[in-house]
Design a protein around this motif. Sequence first.
Motif, PDB file in Angstrom:
ATOM      1  N   TRP A  45      26.850  34.344  18.191  1.00 25.16           N
ATOM      2  CA  TRP A  45      28.230  33.510  18.422  1.00 25.16           C
ATOM      3  C   TRP A  45      28.771  34.176  19.615  1.00 25.16           C
ATOM      4  O   TRP A  45      29.666  33.535  20.357  1.00 25.16           O
ATOM      5  CB  TRP A  45      28.991  33.729  17.108  1.00 25.16           C
ATOM      6  CG  TRP A  45      28.355  32.846  16.151  1.00 25.16           C
ATOM      7  CD1 TRP A  45      28.159  33.108  14.732  1.00 25.16           C
ATOM      8  CD2 TRP A  45      28.141  31.327  16.288  1.00 25.16           C
ATOM      9  NE1 TRP A  45      27.368  31.993  14.053  1.00 25.16           N
ATOM     10  CE2 TRP A  45      27.566  31.040  14.878  1.00 25.16           C
ATOM     11  CE3 TRP A  45      28.287  30.435  17.046  1.00 25.16           C
ATOM     12  CZ2 TRP A  45      27.195  29.757  14.419  1.00 25.16           C
ATOM     13  CZ3 TRP A  45      28.047  29.153  16.771  1.00 25.16           C
ATOM     14  CH2 TRP A  45      27.341  28.795  15.506  1.00 25.16           C
ATOM     15  N   CYS A  48      27.408  32.183  22.376  1.00 23.39           N
ATOM     16  CA  CYS A  48      27.966  30.873  22.681  1.00 23.39           C
ATOM     17  C   CYS A  48      29.198  30.841  23.171  1.00 23.39           C
ATOM     18  O   CYS A  48      29.655  29.994  24.038  1.00 23.39           O
ATOM     19  CB  CYS A  48      27.967  30.271  21.314  1.00 23.39           C
ATOM     20  SG  CYS A  48      26.266  29.840  20.564  1.00 23.39           S
ATOM     21  N   TYR A  52      29.264  28.908  26.686  1.00 29.02           N
ATOM     22  CA  TYR A  52      29.314  27.679  26.041  1.00 29.02           C
ATOM     23  C   TYR A  52      29.259  26.586  27.219  1.00 29.02           C
ATOM     24  O   TYR A  52      28.725  25.563  26.964  1.00 29.02           O
ATOM     25  CB  TYR A  52      30.726  27.339  25.186  1.00 29.02           C
ATOM     26  CG  TYR A  52      31.895  27.385  26.255  1.00 29.02           C
ATOM     27  CD1 TYR A  52      32.589  26.138  26.456  1.00 29.02           C
ATOM     28  CD2 TYR A  52      32.444  28.730  26.677  1.00 29.02           C
ATOM     29  CE1 TYR A  52      33.720  26.292  27.359  1.00 29.02           C
ATOM     30  CE2 TYR A  52      33.736  28.791  27.434  1.00 29.02           C
ATOM     31  CZ  TYR A  52      34.319  27.472  27.730  1.00 29.02           C
ATOM     32  OH  TYR A  52      35.520  27.339  28.368  1.00 29.02           O
ATOM     33  N   LEU A  55      25.630  26.363  27.597  1.00 34.00           N
ATOM     34  CA  LEU A  55      24.815  26.109  26.134  1.00 34.00           C
ATOM     35  C   LEU A  55      25.081  24.618  25.739  1.00 34.00           C
ATOM     36  O   LEU A  55      24.338  24.013  25.001  1.00 34.00           O
ATOM     37  CB  LEU A  55      25.038  27.249  25.285  1.00 34.00           C
ATOM     38  CG  LEU A  55      24.526  28.453  25.659  1.00 34.00           C
ATOM     39  CD1 LEU A  55      24.958  29.705  24.822  1.00 34.00           C
ATOM     40  CD2 LEU A  55      23.157  28.599  25.638  1.00 34.00           C
ATOM     41  N   SER A  89      27.874  20.169  20.340  1.00 31.36           N
ATOM     42  CA  SER A  89      28.703  20.947  21.498  1.00 31.36           C
ATOM     43  C   SER A  89      30.190  21.596  21.016  1.00 31.36           C
ATOM     44  O   SER A  89      30.517  22.525  21.505  1.00 31.36           O
ATOM     45  CB  SER A  89      28.771  20.023  22.578  1.00 31.36           C
ATOM     46  OG  SER A  89      27.906  19.300  23.026  1.00 31.36           O
ATOM     47  N   ILE A  92      29.276  25.068  19.349  1.00 29.98           N
ATOM     48  CA  ILE A  92      29.230  25.998  20.169  1.00 29.98           C
ATOM     49  C   ILE A  92      30.408  26.293  20.997  1.00 29.98           C
ATOM     50  O   ILE A  92      30.776  27.599  20.844  1.00 29.98           O
ATOM     51  CB  ILE A  92      28.016  25.545  21.432  1.00 29.98           C
ATOM     52  CG1 ILE A  92      26.799  25.432  20.454  1.00 29.98           C
ATOM     53  CG2 ILE A  92      27.923  26.626  22.391  1.00 29.98           C
ATOM     54  CD1 ILE A  92      25.815  24.888  21.409  1.00 29.98           C
ATOM     55  N   THR A  93      31.216  25.517  21.406  1.00 35.07           N
ATOM     56  CA  THR A  93      32.593  25.672  21.952  1.00 35.07           C
ATOM     57  C   THR A  93      33.414  26.377  21.135  1.00 35.07           C
ATOM     58  O   THR A  93      34.306  26.997  21.516  1.00 35.07           O
ATOM     59  CB  THR A  93      32.865  24.375  22.596  1.00 35.07           C
ATOM     60  OG1 THR A  93      32.047  23.757  23.125  1.00 35.07           O
ATOM     61  CG2 THR A  93      34.231  24.825  23.709  1.00 35.07           C
TER      62      THR A  93
END
Lengths: 294, 317
Positions: A45, A48, A52, A55, A89, A92-93
Amino acid sequence: MSAVAVPIEAPDEGVQQRKTARRERYRQLLRSPTFIVGAFLVAIWVICAIGYTHLAPSDPFATEPLRRLRAPSSQHLFGTDRLGRDVLSRVITGARVILVVAPLATLIGTVAGTALGLVTGYFGGIVDDSLMRLVDAFLALPLVILGLLFLVALGPSTIAVILVIGIVFTPIIARTVRAAVLAERGQEYMQAAKLRQERAPYIMFVELLPNVLPSILVEFTVRLGYAIFAIVTLTFLGFGIQPPSPDWGLSIFDHYAFISGGFWWPVLFPALAIATLVVGVNLASDAISQAFER
Amino acid sequence: MARFLLRRVGLALVTLLLLSMIIFLMANVLPGDVGRRILGPFADPRAVAALNHQLGVDRPLVIQYLSWLGGAVHGDFGRSLSFRAPVSDLLSRALVNSLKLAAVAFVMVVPLGILGGIVASLNRDKFLDRLISVTSLSGIAMPEFVTGIVLILLFGITLRIFPITATAPAGSGPLTQIYYLIMPSLPLVFVLFGYIARITRAGMNEALDADYTRTAYLKGLSRGMVIRRHVLRNALLPTVAVVATQTGYLIGGLVIIEFIFNYQGIGQLIFTAAQQKDFPLLQAGVLVVGIVYLTATLIADVLYSLLNPRIRYGGAE
């Protein structure tokens, strides 16, 4: 600093032993399977949260009104949410949001709690007694309920959540630091410093602080787990981080009403993200506290 | 024993008084202008003043606090703004519902947690111990709504074994009510299992390493006998304290559980009060949660001292 330098703290066998013991602890920590698994989950994490922009397959804020609530497919691995945004998305963000907010809140509580704990532990007496009663009163309320009361009064926002968690943690962390200070009070270096007639702030921050630092670090990692727990819960109830943030708790709050219609993906993936992060933090922090033998 | 009891009750009362001050200050001072906070930035100033007068928040703070506390002592918490009913009626009805939910969770988790701790300790550092430890650690950290949602998706929507609400249809018998409460109590079970199993394991490990256990073995007692007679009795002491203390924390989890499973308990009531900015209901609800916690801790302390005379006679703290 006093001019009369009494070489009581000269590096002798005792100091050397302490250093070896510390190195042994780190080695033990790095070999513990609990720590490895926990750190691995957290690391995913953190990666990420940092990368981000590279990714995330698409813009987490871009809405596509014609592709709302689409099931996971090769184009959108985690599907799309109620505004047609890519769930993968956003997950991840979202790591970035919680991994900034939670450590910040914990840090505020740790700094304030450390200062309070050092002062009360060092001076003792009535200040100490009243702090302990205050901690008891604060501990009588579950974190989420206390946070709810604060946030209704202040109005929900990200800043308010950070402040609230920080404030609630302060007396709790102060208690841990105080206990560590009490254990150090009889040590020789403390007596030496007092004999040298050092000022109280010097003793507290230069002599005591480095010695209670391990306890503070352990407390920080333990509290971090609770902070994540409280922040996602308060956000899920609608009192924390506000839209359009890709925060996980907020995504679940936003799509909770859709699950009875069979739209599970905008809820399940953020929920699994929260689960893996809290488990990771907790495994790592448990291994750390065991290595430092609290 | 009487002195010990008196001291504990006195301490709890002091804490309760402090707690009531904290809650009062948060609900009445932190918002700045309470009427403005409720009605919003665009409301007529006269309406705000009228609401402030109706709520009594235009009086001096000390008077407000004392009249609130005086009412609370008599069980009168004023009237709820959003429900237009006495707060105490709403709270007592909700508390009964919450206790039902908590009872179902406790009946499941206490034997399970103790058993988990014992099994882990008897297999110390083996696979089973590791498995139980990791499960406990994960459980403690897991927010109740995450577990709750996964359970709803799995058992409520995909497999359709359990209903996705906790509220049984009106007029259903106790068995149906319990059936509706099983899934909602599982997230609480998951959290509490961790606490209970961990403390039981720690107590067991300590008792297994103690001198009296070695003596018992050396006397020639069988393993089962040693564990039953010597280890368990000592090991379960801290567990008693933890179980009672966790009752209070259980209520924090109820806010989320009752919200996602739509159950009319105290958690749901506090949440509604928070959403509606219903300050009289909110501060009373939070105070009741605090009272439940302090009572549970008090019972834990007394129970612990009854089981362990060393605490009673060996000075305070």
